[in-house]
Design a protein around this motif. Structure first.
Motif, PDB file in Angstrom:
ATOM      1  N   GLY A  75     105.428  52.601 106.141  1.00  0.00           N
ATOM      2  CA  GLY A  75     104.477  51.530 106.455  1.00  0.00           C
ATOM      3  C   GLY A  75     104.117  50.717 105.224  1.00  0.00           C
ATOM      4  O   GLY A  75     104.055  49.478 105.271  1.00  0.00           O
ATOM      5  N   LEU A  76     103.856  51.397 104.101  1.00  0.00           N
ATOM      6  CA  LEU A  76     103.537  50.694 102.858  1.00  0.00           C
ATOM      7  C   LEU A  76     104.726  49.854 102.403  1.00  0.00           C
ATOM      8  O   LEU A  76     104.567  48.697 102.000  1.00  0.00           O
ATOM      9  N   PHE A  77     105.930  50.423 102.515  1.00  0.00           N
ATOM     10  CA  PHE A  77     107.120  49.697 102.097  1.00  0.00           C
ATOM     11  C   PHE A  77     107.314  48.435 102.937  1.00  0.00           C
ATOM     12  O   PHE A  77     107.608  47.357 102.406  1.00  0.00           O
ATOM     13  N   ASP A  78     107.137  48.551 104.254  1.00  0.00           N
ATOM     14  CA  ASP A  78     107.323  47.380 105.121  1.00  0.00           C
ATOM     15  C   ASP A  78     106.322  46.280 104.785  1.00  0.00           C
ATOM     16  O   ASP A  78     106.669  45.091 104.752  1.00  0.00           O
ATOM     17  N   ARG A  79     105.081  46.663 104.522  1.00  0.00           N
ATOM     18  CA  ARG A  79     104.065  45.651 104.207  1.00  0.00           C
ATOM     19  C   ARG A  79     104.368  44.961 102.885  1.00  0.00           C
ATOM     20  O   ARG A  79     104.336  43.720 102.798  1.00  0.00           O
ATOM     21  N   VAL A  80     104.675  45.756 101.843  1.00  0.00           N
ATOM     22  CA  VAL A  80     104.936  45.172 100.523  1.00  0.00           C
ATOM     23  C   VAL A  80     106.182  44.283 100.560  1.00  0.00           C
ATOM     24  O   VAL A  80     106.178  43.162 100.030  1.00  0.00           O
ATOM     25  N   ALA A  81     107.244  44.772 101.211  1.00  0.00           N
ATOM     26  CA  ALA A  81     108.470  43.981 101.294  1.00  0.00           C
ATOM     27  C   ALA A  81     108.243  42.701 102.092  1.00  0.00           C
ATOM     28  O   ALA A  81     108.757  41.631 101.740  1.00  0.00           O
ATOM     29  N   GLY A  82     107.472  42.781 103.197  1.00  0.00           N
ATOM     30  CA  GLY A  82     107.201  41.598 104.005  1.00  0.00           C
ATOM     31  C   GLY A  82     106.395  40.561 103.245  1.00  0.00           C
ATOM     32  O   GLY A  82     106.681  39.358 103.295  1.00  0.00           O
ATOM     33  N   GLU A  83     105.382  41.007 102.493  1.00  0.00           N
ATOM     34  CA  GLU A  83     104.572  40.063 101.706  1.00  0.00           C
ATOM     35  C   GLU A  83     105.414  39.403 100.614  1.00  0.00           C
ATOM     36  O   GLU A  83     105.286  38.193 100.355  1.00  0.00           O
ATOM     37  N   LEU A  84     106.278  40.182  99.967  1.00  0.00           N
ATOM     38  CA  LEU A  84     107.126  39.622  98.920  1.00  0.00           C
ATOM     39  C   LEU A  84     108.105  38.606  99.500  1.00  0.00           C
ATOM     40  O   LEU A  84     108.290  37.516  98.941  1.00  0.00           O
ATOM     41  N   GLU A  85     108.710  38.943 100.637  1.00  0.00           N
ATOM     42  CA  GLU A  85     109.697  38.037 101.243  1.00  0.00           C
ATOM     43  C   GLU A  85     109.057  36.692 101.606  1.00  0.00           C
ATOM     44  O   GLU A  85     109.657  35.632 101.418  1.00  0.00           O
ATOM     45  N   ASN A  86     107.838  36.707 102.116  1.00  0.00           N
ATOM     46  CA  ASN A  86     107.170  35.474 102.513  1.00  0.00           C
ATOM     47  C   ASN A  86     106.653  34.676 101.319  1.00  0.00           C
ATOM     48  O   ASN A  86     106.480  33.459 101.417  1.00  0.00           O
ATOM     49  N   ALA A  87     106.423  35.353 100.192  1.00  0.00           N
ATOM     50  CA  ALA A  87     105.878  34.665  99.021  1.00  0.00           C
ATOM     51  C   ALA A  87     106.956  34.103  98.100  1.00  0.00           C
ATOM     52  O   ALA A  87     106.666  33.244  97.253  1.00  0.00           O
ATOM     53  N   LEU A  88     108.215  34.585  98.239  1.00  0.00           N
ATOM     54  CA  LEU A  88     109.272  34.135  97.338  1.00  0.00           C
ATOM     55  C   LEU A  88     109.517  32.635  97.471  1.00  0.00           C
ATOM     56  O   LEU A  88     109.407  32.072  98.559  1.00  0.00           O
ATOM     57  N   PRO A  89     109.869  31.945  96.367  1.00  0.00           N
ATOM     58  CA  PRO A  89     110.255  30.539  96.458  1.00  0.00           C
ATOM     59  C   PRO A  89     111.424  30.351  97.432  1.00  0.00           C
ATOM     60  O   PRO A  89     112.197  31.281  97.686  1.00  0.00           O
ATOM     61  N   GLU A  90     111.554  29.151  97.913  1.00  0.00           N
ATOM     62  CA  GLU A  90     112.498  28.885  99.010  1.00  0.00           C
ATOM     63  C   GLU A  90     113.932  29.265  98.678  1.00  0.00           C
ATOM     64  O   GLU A  90     114.680  29.714  99.541  1.00  0.00           O
ATOM     65  N   SER A  91     114.366  29.098  97.447  1.00  0.00           N
ATOM     66  CA  SER A  91     115.770  29.332  97.109  1.00  0.00           C
ATOM     67  C   SER A  91     116.119  30.808  96.950  1.00  0.00           C
ATOM     68  O   SER A  91     117.293  31.154  96.810  1.00  0.00           O
ATOM     69  N   PHE A  92     115.124  31.719  96.964  1.00  0.00           N
ATOM     70  CA  PHE A  92     115.377  33.141  96.734  1.00  0.00           C
ATOM     71  C   PHE A  92     115.414  33.908  98.054  1.00  0.00           C
ATOM     72  O   PHE A  92     114.699  33.571  99.003  1.00  0.00           O
ATOM     73  N   ALA A  93     116.258  34.955  98.096  1.00  0.00           N
ATOM     74  CA  ALA A  93     116.375  35.809  99.274  1.00  0.00           C
ATOM     75  C   ALA A  93     116.118  37.249  98.881  1.00  0.00           C
ATOM     76  O   ALA A  93     116.467  37.680  97.779  1.00  0.00           O
ATOM     77  N   LEU A  94     115.486  38.007  99.797  1.00  0.00           N
ATOM     78  CA  LEU A  94     115.120  39.393  99.511  1.00  0.00           C
ATOM     79  C   LEU A  94     115.959  40.354 100.341  1.00  0.00           C
ATOM     80  O   LEU A  94     116.171  40.157 101.539  1.00  0.00           O
ATOM     81  N   GLU A  95     116.441  41.406  99.682  1.00  0.00           N
ATOM     82  CA  GLU A  95     117.039  42.549 100.368  1.00  0.00           C
ATOM     83  C   GLU A  95     116.187  43.770 100.021  1.00  0.00           C
ATOM     84  O   GLU A  95     116.060  44.125  98.854  1.00  0.00           O
ATOM     85  N   ALA A  96     115.597  44.377 101.034  1.00  0.00           N
ATOM     86  CA  ALA A  96     114.712  45.528 100.839  1.00  0.00           C
ATOM     87  C   ALA A  96     115.397  46.786 101.324  1.00  0.00           C
ATOM     88  O   ALA A  96     115.913  46.827 102.444  1.00  0.00           O
ATOM     89  N   VAL A  97     115.442  47.825 100.497  1.00  0.00           N
ATOM     90  CA  VAL A  97     116.154  49.057 100.825  1.00  0.00           C
ATOM     91  C   VAL A  97     115.185  50.227 100.682  1.00  0.00           C
ATOM     92  O   VAL A  97     114.563  50.407  99.634  1.00  0.00           O
ATOM     93  N   LEU A  98     115.090  51.033 101.761  1.00  0.00           N
ATOM     94  CA  LEU A  98     114.287  52.258 101.742  1.00  0.00           C
ATOM     95  C   LEU A  98     115.242  53.433 101.917  1.00  0.00           C
ATOM     96  O   LEU A  98     115.655  53.753 103.033  1.00  0.00           O
ATOM     97  N   PRO A  99     115.642  54.117 100.819  1.00  0.00           N
ATOM     98  CA  PRO A  99     116.595  55.231 100.938  1.00  0.00           C
ATOM     99  C   PRO A  99     115.987  56.398 101.729  1.00  0.00           C
ATOM    100  O   PRO A  99     114.772  56.617 101.726  1.00  0.00           O
TER     101      PRO A  99
END
Length: 634
Positions: free
Chosen positions: A319-343
């Motif tokens: 749950g913490l990972f999903d929230r942090v990754a979601g906030e980061l993805e929405n805050a990144l500048p337009e030209s950047f893309a996020l790949e979030a991995v939870l091993p």
């Protein structure tokens, strides 16, 4: 006429005369008072309040001390405009003027590919001809030399000569530079071709800086182009750290460093400022990514160009990972893309992974051991190591096994290439991880290795880079100082000496092998200013001994030149029988006095002889030649 009438008339005349006298005096006093007041008011109105006004009948007297002769003249003119100028008496003095202050002497030397320009104000006593001749020679025959210097006849300020001498020595090393010279202060601005050359320039200039000289260095190196543009940040049980950190501007570097420190990085750190950033918002992206890892408590984030890869620690709270990754993805500048991995969390009881290990010893021995997928990879890894390390000293202890991952060959070769950035250390390759540890003489070796592994393995790859910068391994920082070079030469000649055939400058005995050793030392000490001094015993004429010692010093300098020692900054001097170190009355003493010495050329000892000294030297040489001719005739 009766006597009484006569007295009456005389009395009336006397009374009239007295009345006239009093009337005249009253009129004069009135004119005097009005003149004084009028002149005083005019002086005050015109700003000449230093002058006071006195009246003496019809005369107006000006007294006081005028600040300047011009102020005095203006005060007299003002008074003359109020009363007849012939009535104005000048009793004013003028404040003595202070002695003229010497100007601040300064000189700027500009050097680039087209030539050298010289501008500024220098003392008239400066040897301008020698200065311009030196700079013209430095510019070269095909380059322009412009002299816009002005002179002023004031005393040479303390420290001026040392500043000029240092500036000329610095200019010899800096082909694109501006050097500003003042008494006791020199500011150097220059452009180098690389960061390595910048470091070498700074080291050399600091070594030749005279004691007490204030020197400001601003040497710029072109920013390297980094591709891919990578910053990688890790936070785990070992702490927070950067494997690679790059920034597009100094301001961005400060922001990234501050974000790293806020996320737990301890100690001094910095980023490589380079060209190649994919966006002007690089610093925004990196700082947001670091804040995300810090909020997770542990993990790895890699920003490679516009790709941001956030990898949590195995077993992190979903749950913490999903929230942090979601906030980061929405805050990144337009030209950047996020790949979030939870091993996934590790399963207990599994055996350790297969490994390939490459090591590099401080002596340069490379050993490859562990598992390879086939004979082709085994041969390729060995040949690749020979090419990377330039050595045949490669020890192979590998074993071919089945069942290794498909990308195993890429990981093995990437590990060997990573090892080549170290001076000594090891690389451990596993299917899901790679660990690089060791020492390097390259300051950004950790960043170089991280960018290499991301380029070869991808931005989601898991690896650890633990590289320590060791200054002693840095080929530039480890260059010996002038004093260390001289100490090495002294050690090489402490138990043996350069000898010559009797009465000649032919090097004899083991002199050739000694010069081989000295040449090897001097080749590790570039850009040093060294004097080769020749001495003799006291036998023979003084002039003959001086000439022989000069010939022997020249012979040593020529021998070093033949051995490819850069001797442009060297000089050979024959001192004859001066400065004996032993008793010339004994054979042992004379043998000790016949010697070659190596000393550093200091700024004080580089002064050119004056014209008088040159004339005296030429006269002494002529006398010596006559003495030799007489001895030969006898």
């Amino acid at each position: 006429m009766r006597l009484s009438e006569l007295f009456v008339r005389l009395g009336a005349f006397a009374v009239a005369a007295i009345i006239c006298v009093f009337g005249a005096n009253f009129a004069v006093a009135t004119v005097e008072d009005r003149s004084v007041k009028a002149v005083q008011a005019a002086l005050i109105t015109n700003g000449h309040d230093f002058a006071t006004v006195l009246g003496d009948g019809l005369q107006v007297i000006l007294e006081g001390e005028a600040p300047t002769e011009a102020n005095r003249f203006r005060a007299i003119s003002t008074a003359g405009s109020m009363v007849d100028a012939s009535r104005v008496i000048d009793n004013m003095s003028v404040t003595p003027s202070e002695a003229l202050q010497a100007p601040e002497f300064s000189m700027e030397i500009l050097r680039n590919d087209s030539g050298i320009s010289l501008i500024g104000l220098i003392p008239a006593a400066t040897d301008r001809e020698a200065l311009t001749e030196t700079l013209a020679d430095l510019a070269g025959q095909d380059a322009n030399f412009a002299d816009f210097l002005e002179t002023a006849d004031y005393d040479v300020p303390a420290g001026w000569d040392n500043s000029v001498d240092f500036a000329l020595r610095a200019l010899e090393q800096l082909p694109r530079s501006k050097i500003s010279v003042r008494a006791g202060r020199v500011a150097v601005e220059a452009i180098s071709d690389s960061a390595e050359e910048k470091a070498r320039f700074e080291n050399d200039l600091r070594r030749i800086t005279p004691q007490g000289q204030l020197v400001t260095l601003d040497i710029m190196a072109p920013r390297q182009v980094v591709s891919p543009f990578v910053t990688r940040f890790i936070k785990d049980a070992d702490g927070a750290r950067f494997d690679s950190c790059v920034a597009d501007t100094p301001a961005a570097e400060r922001r990234i460093v501050a974000a790293g420190q806020a996320a737990g990085v301890e100690g001094r750190m910095g980023c490589t400022v380079a060209l190649g950033a994919p966006s002007a918002r690089w610093a925004d992206t990196v700082t947001m990514a670091l804040e995300a890892v810090d909020e997770l408590g542990a993990g790895t984030v890699t920003i490679s160009d516009t790709q941001v890869t956030l990898v949590a620690q195995p077993g992190a709270v979903e749950g913490l990972f999903d929230r942090v990754a979601g906030e980061l993805e929405n805050a990144l500048p337009e030209s950047f893309a996020l790949e979030a991995v939870l091993p996934a969390a590790p399963t207990p009881g599994n055996e350790g992974p297969p490994q390939f290990i490459a090591t590099l010893s401080p002596e340069g021995l490379v050993q490859l051991r562990g598992r390879v997928s086939d004979e082709l990879l085994n041969t390729t890894a060995e040949n690749f190591a020979r090419a990377k390390f330039g050595s045949n000293d490669i020890s192979m202890a590998t074993r071919v096994v089945d069942g290794l991952p498909r990308e195993w060959a890429v990981r093995v070769l990437a590990g060997v290439e990573a090892l080549s950035s170290l001076s000594n250390g090891s690389v451990t390759v596993e299917p899901e991880n790679m660990i690089v540890r060791g020492n390097s003489g390259i300051e950004d070796a950790g960043g170089i290795i991280s960018r290499l592994l991301i380029d070869k393995l991808g931005s989601t790859a898991d690896f650890q880079v633990d590289v320590t910068y060791v200054e002693a391994l840095d080929p530039i920082a480890a260059l010996p100082t002038e004093e260390e070079c001289l100490a090495q030469i002294t050690a090489a000649t402490s138990s043996r000496k350069i000898t010559f055939d009797p009465g000649s400058a032919n090097i004899a005995g083991e002199g050739a092998s000694i010069l081989d050793d000295i040449a090897e030392i001097l080749q590790r000490c570039p850009d040093k200013r060294i004097e080769v001094a020749g001495y003799t015993d006291s036998q023979g004429s003084e002039s003959g001994n001086q000439r022989l010692s000069q010939q022997r010093a020249d012979a040593v300098l020529d021998a070093l030149r033949i051995r490819r020692v850069p001797v442009a900054a060297f000089r050979a001097v024959g001192y004859g029988e001066e400065n004996p170190i032993a008793d010339n009355e004994t054979e042992e003493g004379r043998e000790a006095n016949r010697r070659i010495e190596f000393t550093l050329i200091t700024s004080e000892s580089t002064e050119e002889p004056t014209a008088l000294e040159q004339i005296e030297a030429e006269a002494a040489a002529a006398d010596a030649a006559e003495d030799d001719a007489e001895e030969a005739s006898e």
